[in-house]
Structure formats: structure tokens, C-alpha cells
Design a protein around this motif. Structure first.
Motif, PDB file in Angstrom:
ATOM      1  N   ALA A  51     -11.383  20.150 -40.220  1.00 57.24           N
ATOM      2  CA  ALA A  51     -10.417  21.247 -40.047  1.00 57.24           C
ATOM      3  C   ALA A  51      -9.188  20.747 -39.305  1.00 57.24           C
ATOM      4  O   ALA A  51      -8.055  21.040 -39.693  1.00 57.24           O
ATOM      5  CB  ALA A  51     -11.068  22.406 -39.293  1.00 57.24           C
ATOM      6  N   SER A  52      -9.417  19.981 -38.269  1.00 59.50           N
ATOM      7  CA  SER A  52      -8.299  19.444 -37.497  1.00 59.50           C
ATOM      8  C   SER A  52      -7.507  18.427 -38.300  1.00 59.50           C
ATOM      9  O   SER A  52      -6.268  18.441 -38.305  1.00 59.50           O
ATOM     10  CB  SER A  52      -8.836  18.800 -36.222  1.00 59.50           C
ATOM     11  N   MET A  89     -15.558  20.558 -38.050  1.00 56.36           N
ATOM     12  CA  MET A  89     -14.470  20.850 -37.115  1.00 56.36           C
ATOM     13  C   MET A  89     -13.426  19.732 -37.130  1.00 56.36           C
ATOM     14  O   MET A  89     -12.219  19.993 -37.079  1.00 56.36           O
ATOM     15  CB  MET A  89     -15.028  21.062 -35.713  1.00 56.36           C
ATOM     16  N   GLN A 107      -3.245  25.348 -43.467  1.00 63.24           N
ATOM     17  CA  GLN A 107      -3.757  26.153 -42.363  1.00 63.24           C
ATOM     18  C   GLN A 107      -4.939  26.996 -42.835  1.00 63.24           C
ATOM     19  O   GLN A 107      -5.941  27.127 -42.125  1.00 63.24           O
ATOM     20  CB  GLN A 107      -2.661  27.046 -41.784  1.00 63.24           C
ATOM     21  N   SER A 153      -7.154  18.192 -41.472  1.00 68.56           N
ATOM     22  CA  SER A 153      -6.387  18.749 -42.585  1.00 68.56           C
ATOM     23  C   SER A 153      -4.978  19.115 -42.131  1.00 68.56           C
ATOM     24  O   SER A 153      -4.036  19.051 -42.908  1.00 68.56           O
ATOM     25  CB  SER A 153      -7.099  19.957 -43.195  1.00 68.56           C
ATOM     26  N   SER A 164      -7.918  24.739 -43.205  1.00 72.77           N
ATOM     27  CA  SER A 164      -8.402  24.418 -41.866  1.00 72.77           C
ATOM     28  C   SER A 164      -9.185  25.588 -41.272  1.00 72.77           C
ATOM     29  O   SER A 164     -10.260  25.398 -40.687  1.00 72.77           O
ATOM     30  CB  SER A 164      -7.225  24.051 -40.956  1.00 72.77           C
ATOM     31  N   ASP A 165      -8.657  26.808 -41.425  1.00 70.19           N
ATOM     32  CA  ASP A 165      -9.341  27.993 -40.902  1.00 70.19           C
ATOM     33  C   ASP A 165     -10.711  28.166 -41.550  1.00 70.19           C
ATOM     34  O   ASP A 165     -11.692  28.507 -40.877  1.00 70.19           O
ATOM     35  CB  ASP A 165      -8.493  29.245 -41.125  1.00 70.19           C
ATOM     36  N   TYR A 166     -10.787  27.935 -42.875  1.00 73.59           N
ATOM     37  CA  TYR A 166     -12.082  28.059 -43.551  1.00 73.59           C
ATOM     38  C   TYR A 166     -13.073  27.009 -43.047  1.00 73.59           C
ATOM     39  O   TYR A 166     -14.235  27.314 -42.776  1.00 73.59           O
ATOM     40  CB  TYR A 166     -11.942  27.942 -45.075  1.00 73.59           C
ATOM     41  N   LEU A 167     -12.625  25.758 -42.929  1.00 68.90           N
ATOM     42  CA  LEU A 167     -13.525  24.696 -42.458  1.00 68.90           C
ATOM     43  C   LEU A 167     -14.016  24.980 -41.046  1.00 68.90           C
ATOM     44  O   LEU A 167     -15.177  24.714 -40.717  1.00 68.90           O
ATOM     45  CB  LEU A 167     -12.822  23.338 -42.529  1.00 68.90           C
ATOM     46  N   LEU A 168     -13.159  25.538 -40.224  1.00 70.07           N
ATOM     47  CA  LEU A 168     -13.567  25.903 -38.871  1.00 70.07           C
ATOM     48  C   LEU A 168     -14.611  27.022 -38.914  1.00 70.07           C
ATOM     49  O   LEU A 168     -15.604  26.979 -38.173  1.00 70.07           O
ATOM     50  CB  LEU A 168     -12.348  26.328 -38.054  1.00 70.07           C
TER      51      LEU A 168
END
Length: 181
Positions: A123-124, A120, A91, A126, A94-98
Motif C-alpha cells: 500500500a505504501s 501494508m 491512492q 504504490s 493503496s487504500d484497498y491494500l491497506l
């Protein structure tokens, strides 16, 4: 006269990325990363980041438990514990990639195959690891606890005898006797 066996551009020792870059006259992926690292040195001096990789999870207990599991329920318990333990890390990634995709609003109006949209999607995806593993685990449990009825059982049985409740799990232990009387 040049030697016909001599190639001006010899590919020995080069990888596919280097060969393709030379063919198309573009920089290699390593070149791009090296140049970015060079240009980011002053920034990283002001904003130091850890040099060590993120700590990897200790998987030995999960692997030992999985090796000792004898039933699908036991294997599922181990898998679900691992997924629960991995979720916060995935998570966070994912938050960082977003956040990287949204950096300076670059995602606004971006084309579907653009770098922000790719970030994006990453992120999804992952988090897709967790969902896919969970679905696989449930599919295994469904084959044990709730197998599909035989095709001819539906045709021969009455249509209105189906219960709205799921079947009881197999091998349900008998109720405990109450004490005190």
C-alpha cells in the motif's frame, strides 16, 4: 531394465514455479489461485465484481506533449499533470491494500514479514511511485533553475553575502508596463 535416458519426471513444458513446486512437494502459485477461485465461487455469486480491468488512463496526450516538449520546464509540466491525474487511482489502490492488510484485525501483532505487513508495505509503495517520480522531476528542475554553486565560488566569496531568498528563475520576463498614464 529402465532406459537411462528416460526421466520419470520430465521438466519439458514446465515453468520454474512448477519445477520448484514438484521438487519441494508444494502447490504452485497457480494452484493456490485456482483453488481459492473455486472456493470463492459462491461468495462471488452473492457479491459480483466487475470482470473488466480497471480503465487504463489515456496516456497518448501526455506522450504527445512530452515528445513535443523542448525544455525541462515543459517536460516537468507534462510529468506533473500526469502525476496529478494518476494520484487518485494509486491512492484508491493503496487504500484497498491497506484495508486488506487490516481485514479482521490480522495486522495486529503481525510479524514484520507476515502477509498483512507485506500488504501494508505494498500500500505504501504504490504511492512511492508518485513520490519518486516527483523527486526525479524536481531534481531535473533543480539542475536547470538552481544549480549548485561551483566549489571554488564558495571558498573565494565572503561567507555572509548569501541571501535568504532563492535565486530568481532564469529568463524572468521583464515586468509589464502599467497602462493608463
Amino acid at each position: 531394465m529402465p532406459d537411462p535416458d528416460f526421466e520419470l519426471y520430465d521438466n519439458v513444458g514446465r515453468d520454474a514455479d512448477q519445477i520448484a513446486a514438484a521438487r519441494y512437494g508444494i502447490a504452485t502459485d497457480r494452484d493456490l489461485l485456482r483453488w481459492a477461485k473455486r472456493d470463492a465461487e459462491p461468495f462471488l455469486a452473492e457479491h459480483p465484481l466487475p470482470d473488466t480491468p480497471l480503465p487504463s488512463p489515456l496516456l497518448a496526450p501526455y506522450q504527445r506533449a512530452l515528445a513535443a516538449a523542448e525544455t525541462p520546464a515543459q517536460a516537468s509540466a507534462v510529468t506533473q499533470h500526469l502525476l496529478d491525474a494518476a494520484e487518485p487511482v494509486l491512492q484508491a489502490v493503496s487504500d484497498y491494500l491497506l484495508a486488506a492488510a487490516r481485514w479482521r484485525g490480522q495486522n495486529c501483532g503481525a510479524e514484520p514479514q507476515s502477509p498483512p505487513k507485506m500488504l501494508m508495505a505494498a500500500a505504501s509503495r504504490s504511492l512511492d511511485v508518485l513520490a519518486l517520480a516527483h523527486q526525479a522531476d524536481l531534481a531535473i528542475l533543480r539542475t536547470v533553475y538552481d544549480p549548485a554553486p561551483a566549489p571554488n565560488a564558495r571558498a573565494n566569496g565572503p561567507a555572509n553575502t548569501a541571501s535568504p531568498l532563492p535565486p530568481a528563475p532564469p529568463q524572468t520576463p521583464p515586468p509589464r508596463p502599467t497602462s493608463g498614464r
